[in-house]
Design a protein around this motif. Sequence first.
Motif, PDB file in Angstrom:
ATOM      1  N   ASN A  20       2.293  20.166   4.699  1.00 32.88           N
ATOM      2  CA  ASN A  20       2.940  21.332   5.289  1.00 32.88           C
ATOM      3  C   ASN A  20       4.173  21.754   4.496  1.00 32.88           C
ATOM      4  O   ASN A  20       4.430  22.949   4.303  1.00 32.88           O
ATOM      5  N   LYS A 101       0.730  34.077   1.366  1.00 29.58           N
ATOM      6  CA  LYS A 101      -0.027  34.735   2.432  1.00 29.58           C
ATOM      7  C   LYS A 101       0.726  34.613   3.750  1.00 29.58           C
ATOM      8  O   LYS A 101       1.121  33.514   4.147  1.00 29.58           O
ATOM      9  N   GLU A 102       0.897  35.741   4.429  1.00 35.19           N
ATOM     10  CA  GLU A 102       1.589  35.724   5.712  1.00 35.19           C
ATOM     11  C   GLU A 102       0.676  35.164   6.792  1.00 35.19           C
ATOM     12  O   GLU A 102      -0.479  35.568   6.920  1.00 35.19           O
ATOM     13  N   GLN A 103       1.198  34.211   7.556  1.00 39.49           N
ATOM     14  CA  GLN A 103       0.462  33.606   8.648  1.00 39.49           C
ATOM     15  C   GLN A 103       0.637  34.407   9.940  1.00 39.49           C
ATOM     16  O   GLN A 103       1.474  35.309  10.016  1.00 39.49           O
ATOM     17  N   LYS A 104      -0.169  34.076  10.945  1.00 41.79           N
ATOM     18  CA  LYS A 104      -0.101  34.787  12.227  1.00 41.79           C
ATOM     19  C   LYS A 104       1.275  34.666  12.875  1.00 41.79           C
ATOM     20  O   LYS A 104       1.713  35.558  13.602  1.00 41.79           O
ATOM     21  N   ASP A 105       1.972  33.529  12.617  1.00 41.55           N
ATOM     22  CA  ASP A 105       3.297  33.339  13.220  1.00 41.55           C
ATOM     23  C   ASP A 105       4.418  33.980  12.400  1.00 41.55           C
ATOM     24  O   ASP A 105       5.602  33.854  12.725  1.00 41.55           O
ATOM     25  N   PHE A 109       2.640  31.255   3.858  1.00 39.09           N
ATOM     26  CA  PHE A 109       1.902  30.128   3.284  1.00 39.09           C
ATOM     27  C   PHE A 109       1.957  30.300   1.769  1.00 39.09           C
ATOM     28  O   PHE A 109       1.415  31.269   1.227  1.00 39.09           O
TER      29      PHE A 109
END
Length: 209
Positions: A20, A101-105, A109
Amino acid sequence: MEYLDIYDKNGHYLGKEDRNIVHRDALWHNTVHCWLYDKEGNIYFQIRKEEQKLYTTSSGHVKAGETIKEGFGREIEEEIGIKVDYDKAEFVNVYKFIMDKEQKDGSIFKDRAFSNIYVCIFNGLYNDFNFDDREVSGLVKVNAKQTLELLKKGTGKVTGVMITKESDKNIARKKEISFEKFLVNKGETAIGKYGDVLMKVIALTTEGE
């Protein structure tokens, strides 16, 4: 918690870190792109479940302390459920992969990977496959020469064999595969992403002809 070996951008080993944090802090690490092919010159693409597009036979992170070839064997077993003699896997290429890459939250990433590409011959049967249905919808087997020409043209179709699991049994059926079905990320080209591995399979299966 999963640890990955980390490196500087030139490939010098720095230690290990939690996966992570690796993607939070854009740390360089190894991934492996695993490809299976047969002696007739066919290559296997997996159908990615989320995108429903064609990608490597399997792929993933190389864990801390693991060799690239060990990662090859593990990823093949985890995603498509077969054991291969990964010591026989042959090197194709390694390239630097960079993607944010933009995550849902709303978090980003950050991927900074040395993508190690290897191929290994497969002489088994369709029923040998046991797909991880969380990630993989099936496999498509296509001729490497025909697929290379398709990707060079950037349009058209190639005839392949699609292998999917139905009622606890693998079913194989002919399928027309269009150029658009191959997974390509922003900033990539299909021939740039898959050309080297297709040429390697062609070379391995036409030696002596």
